[in-house]
Design a protein around this motif. Sequence first.
Motif, PDB file in Angstrom:
ATOM      1  N   ALA A  37       0.873  -1.172  -0.071  1.00  0.00           N
ATOM      2  CA  ALA A  37       0.069   0.127  -0.085  1.00  0.00           C
ATOM      3  C   ALA A  37       0.890   1.336   0.063  1.00  0.00           C
ATOM      4  O   ALA A  37       0.583   2.251  -0.840  1.00  0.00           O
ATOM      5  CB  ALA A  37      -0.858  -0.088   1.442  1.00  0.00           C
ATOM      6  N   VAL A  38       1.967   1.401   0.779  1.00  0.00           N
ATOM      7  CA  VAL A  38       2.812   2.675   1.037  1.00  0.00           C
ATOM      8  C   VAL A  38       3.477   2.845  -0.424  1.00  0.00           C
ATOM      9  O   VAL A  38       3.396   3.949  -0.906  1.00  0.00           O
ATOM     10  CB  VAL A  38       3.994   2.338   1.932  1.00  0.00           C
ATOM     11  N   SER A  39       3.792   1.745  -1.154  1.00  0.00           N
ATOM     12  CA  SER A  39       4.422   1.819  -2.488  1.00  0.00           C
ATOM     13  C   SER A  39       3.710   2.026  -3.322  1.00  0.00           C
ATOM     14  O   SER A  39       3.945   3.115  -4.325  1.00  0.00           O
ATOM     15  CB  SER A  39       4.850   0.267  -2.751  1.00  0.00           C
ATOM     16  N   VAL A  40       2.200   1.688  -3.386  1.00  0.00           N
ATOM     17  CA  VAL A  40       1.284   2.147  -4.503  1.00  0.00           C
ATOM     18  C   VAL A  40       0.980   3.619  -4.144  1.00  0.00           C
ATOM     19  O   VAL A  40       0.833   4.456  -4.988  1.00  0.00           O
ATOM     20  CB  VAL A  40      -0.122   1.216  -4.118  1.00  0.00           C
ATOM     21  N   VAL A  41       0.795   4.139  -2.990  1.00  0.00           N
ATOM     22  CA  VAL A  41       0.674   5.600  -2.757  1.00  0.00           C
ATOM     23  C   VAL A  41       1.644   6.330  -3.168  1.00  0.00           C
ATOM     24  O   VAL A  41       1.558   7.506  -3.910  1.00  0.00           O
ATOM     25  CB  VAL A  41       0.562   5.849  -1.200  1.00  0.00           C
ATOM     26  N   GLY A  42       2.923   5.881  -3.111  1.00  0.00           N
ATOM     27  CA  GLY A  42       4.292   6.796  -3.576  1.00  0.00           C
ATOM     28  C   GLY A  42       4.167   7.005  -5.318  1.00  0.00           C
ATOM     29  O   GLY A  42       4.464   7.913  -5.818  1.00  0.00           O
ATOM     30  N   SER A  43       4.025   5.539  -5.817  1.00  0.00           N
ATOM     31  CA  SER A  43       3.994   5.473  -7.199  1.00  0.00           C
ATOM     32  C   SER A  43       2.639   6.238  -7.984  1.00  0.00           C
ATOM     33  O   SER A  43       2.845   6.937  -8.662  1.00  0.00           O
ATOM     34  CB  SER A  43       3.466   4.018  -7.612  1.00  0.00           C
ATOM     35  N   GLY A  44       1.287   6.162  -7.171  1.00  0.00           N
ATOM     36  CA  GLY A  44       0.519   7.092  -7.600  1.00  0.00           C
ATOM     37  C   GLY A  44       0.634   8.593  -7.427  1.00  0.00           C
ATOM     38  O   GLY A  44       0.184   9.389  -8.348  1.00  0.00           O
ATOM     39  N   PHE A  45       1.089   8.969  -6.109  1.00  0.00           N
ATOM     40  CA  PHE A  45       1.535  10.300  -5.980  1.00  0.00           C
ATOM     41  C   PHE A  45       2.533  10.706  -7.177  1.00  0.00           C
ATOM     42  O   PHE A  45       2.341  11.943  -7.845  1.00  0.00           O
ATOM     43  CB  PHE A  45       2.191  10.482  -4.700  1.00  0.00           C
ATOM     44  N   LYS A  46       3.628  10.074  -7.737  1.00  0.00           N
ATOM     45  CA  LYS A  46       4.335  10.434  -8.861  1.00  0.00           C
ATOM     46  C   LYS A  46       3.517  10.748 -10.244  1.00  0.00           C
ATOM     47  O   LYS A  46       3.899  11.306 -10.905  1.00  0.00           O
ATOM     48  CB  LYS A  46       5.527   9.110  -8.949  1.00  0.00           C
ATOM     49  N   GLY A 216      -4.369   2.879  -2.237  1.00  0.00           N
ATOM     50  CA  GLY A 216      -3.232   2.675  -1.051  1.00  0.00           C
ATOM     51  C   GLY A 216      -3.617   3.371   0.221  1.00  0.00           C
ATOM     52  O   GLY A 216      -3.142   2.572   1.229  1.00  0.00           O
ATOM     53  N   ILE A 217      -4.374   4.243   0.351  1.00  0.00           N
ATOM     54  CA  ILE A 217      -4.642   4.789   1.535  1.00  0.00           C
ATOM     55  C   ILE A 217      -5.790   4.016   2.217  1.00  0.00           C
ATOM     56  O   ILE A 217      -5.673   3.612   3.433  1.00  0.00           O
ATOM     57  CB  ILE A 217      -5.367   6.391   1.568  1.00  0.00           C
ATOM     58  N   PHE A 218      -6.693   3.469   1.299  1.00  0.00           N
ATOM     59  CA  PHE A 218      -7.732   2.468   1.889  1.00  0.00           C
ATOM     60  C   PHE A 218      -6.949   1.253   2.313  1.00  0.00           C
ATOM     61  O   PHE A 218      -7.393   0.748   3.492  1.00  0.00           O
ATOM     62  CB  PHE A 218      -8.522   2.068   0.741  1.00  0.00           C
ATOM     63  N   LEU A 219      -6.113   0.754   1.491  1.00  0.00           N
ATOM     64  CA  LEU A 219      -5.377  -0.396   1.926  1.00  0.00           C
ATOM     65  C   LEU A 219      -4.292  -0.248   3.182  1.00  0.00           C
ATOM     66  O   LEU A 219      -4.342  -1.072   4.128  1.00  0.00           O
ATOM     67  CB  LEU A 219      -4.480  -0.892   1.004  1.00  0.00           C
ATOM     68  N   ILE A 220      -3.786   0.972   3.469  1.00  0.00           N
ATOM     69  CA  ILE A 220      -2.796   1.271   4.744  1.00  0.00           C
ATOM     70  C   ILE A 220      -3.819   1.092   5.626  1.00  0.00           C
ATOM     71  O   ILE A 220      -3.534   0.410   6.943  1.00  0.00           O
ATOM     72  CB  ILE A 220      -2.332   2.579   4.272  1.00  0.00           C
ATOM     73  N   PHE A 221      -5.051   1.753   5.609  1.00  0.00           N
ATOM     74  CA  PHE A 221      -6.041   1.897   6.867  1.00  0.00           C
ATOM     75  C   PHE A 221      -6.625   0.456   7.280  1.00  0.00           C
ATOM     76  O   PHE A 221      -6.407   0.235   8.177  1.00  0.00           O
ATOM     77  CB  PHE A 221      -7.167   2.746   6.451  1.00  0.00           C
ATOM     78  N   SER A 222      -6.621  -0.288   6.178  1.00  0.00           N
ATOM     79  CA  SER A 222      -7.446  -1.528   6.452  1.00  0.00           C
ATOM     80  C   SER A 222      -6.228  -2.473   7.171  1.00  0.00           C
ATOM     81  O   SER A 222      -6.570  -3.219   8.101  1.00  0.00           O
ATOM     82  CB  SER A 222      -7.614  -2.278   5.169  1.00  0.00           C
ATOM     83  N   ALA A 223      -4.967  -2.383   6.614  1.00  0.00           N
ATOM     84  CA  ALA A 223      -3.862  -3.216   7.079  1.00  0.00           C
ATOM     85  C   ALA A 223      -3.487  -2.606   8.622  1.00  0.00           C
ATOM     86  O   ALA A 223      -3.469  -3.721   9.315  1.00  0.00           O
ATOM     87  CB  ALA A 223      -2.567  -2.867   6.204  1.00  0.00           C
ATOM     88  N   VAL A 224      -3.619  -1.320   8.880  1.00  0.00           N
ATOM     89  CA  VAL A 224      -3.230  -0.886  10.307  1.00  0.00           C
ATOM     90  C   VAL A 224      -4.204  -1.562  11.127  1.00  0.00           C
ATOM     91  O   VAL A 224      -4.007  -1.960  12.370  1.00  0.00           O
ATOM     92  CB  VAL A 224      -2.983   0.469  10.299  1.00  0.00           C
ATOM     93  N   VAL A 225      -5.659  -1.300  11.029  1.00  0.00           N
ATOM     94  CA  VAL A 225      -6.771  -1.621  11.655  1.00  0.00           C
ATOM     95  C   VAL A 225      -6.873  -3.278  11.887  1.00  0.00           C
ATOM     96  O   VAL A 225      -6.822  -3.668  13.003  1.00  0.00           O
ATOM     97  CB  VAL A 225      -8.034  -1.441  11.200  1.00  0.00           C
ATOM     98  N   ARG A 226      -6.485  -3.947  10.753  1.00  0.00           N
ATOM     99  CA  ARG A 226      -6.444  -5.487  10.971  1.00  0.00           C
ATOM    100  C   ARG A 226      -5.251  -5.988  11.710  1.00  0.00           C
ATOM    101  O   ARG A 226      -5.568  -6.760  12.653  1.00  0.00           O
ATOM    102  CB  ARG A 226      -6.653  -6.079   9.576  1.00  0.00           C
TER     103      ARG A 226
END
Length: 385
Positions: A37-46, A216-226
């Motif tokens: 997810a973190v990697s996806v956020v970075g790539s999307g931002f680019k 990516g943000i959705f997956l980060i949030f889901s991962a941290v919660v789970r």
Amino acid sequence: MSEMTALNTGSNDKMMTRHYGRIWLKVILWIYGLLVAVSVVGSGFKMVVGGNAAELFNFANNAFLALIAGTLATALVQSSSTVTSIIVGLVAGGLPVHMAIPMIMGANIGTTITNTVVSLGHMGCNKEFKRAFAASTIHDFFNYLAVLIILPLELMTGFLSKLSLSIAEMLVGGQDMSMNFNIVKFLTAPAEDIVKGFANLLPDATLGGLAMIAFGIFLIFSAVVRLGKLLKKVMTGRAKNVLEKSIGRGPVSGIASGAAMTVMVQSSTTTTCLMVPMVGSGLFTVRQVYPVTLGANIGTTITAILAATAISADAAMPAMTIAMVHLFFNLFAVAFIYGIKPLREIPLYAADKLADLAVKRKAYAFAYLALAFFVVPALAILVTQ
């Protein structure tokens, strides 16, 4: 009869082993999801900003506004781990480190709201409520004081960013990253490529990038919660035992146990929320749990460091730098504020006085929550625009 008991015990042990095995497998999968997810956020931002990240975040040239943005985002999301992981991803995508530093500090402030809300459960008894509310807000006041002292020093000298960059260079191999093999990136690249493939189906690169950031943000949030929920199942009991045994043995033990517990359950909020009812019930004093709170601040930095390991070679340096900023900010805050007695007493005094007011009029407690975490940050953003 004893043979049957032994058989039943053995069967139960096997079932528990399988049960915990499944939980740990899920933990590993969700950690993998966080890294992707973190990697996806970075790539999307680019994809969205290209080389214009600094221009896009010109609003954050105001360090105060960046601090408020980090505070408000964390108060809304209720997870500093989520917000700091997103910031790591944005830095990897081009957000300048100096803009991200106040946001990281703001995340420290915003995360304290949950334990303050937990303390409201003791409103039925004034004595309990005073203790619980003071135990929760001491975290707030320590983080306010840390930002008031360290952010101006950082703006004047850049000591945090310089030190963090030096450590990041050692961890990721200096400026020449092209020859280094990043095992985490190697493992996450296939999943990231799948997400990119779907994003590229959209008619515009900007839309594709925005879709990647949102996912990516959705997956980060889901991962941290789970991760938090799974680790609580297997670690909270042990972590709580560590906490109870170490409180009262001195500040170093308290800080170490707070950090260890937070790493174990992947949530500083869990650590601090466990302490509030303990203090409310009179099991421990506010002064005794104070060091544990500081340890929780240190322990929560592991998530951003973990997230930074997923970043590709060209962006690994700034990503690891901001993760190190998060760590050193908390280490210096603990060493400087707790190490100097007059400064150490300020959060205790402020928390005690605010608790006195809250006991006299319960509305003050709700007013504090609304003003500190939502109204003042929102107004500050509006005023500075």
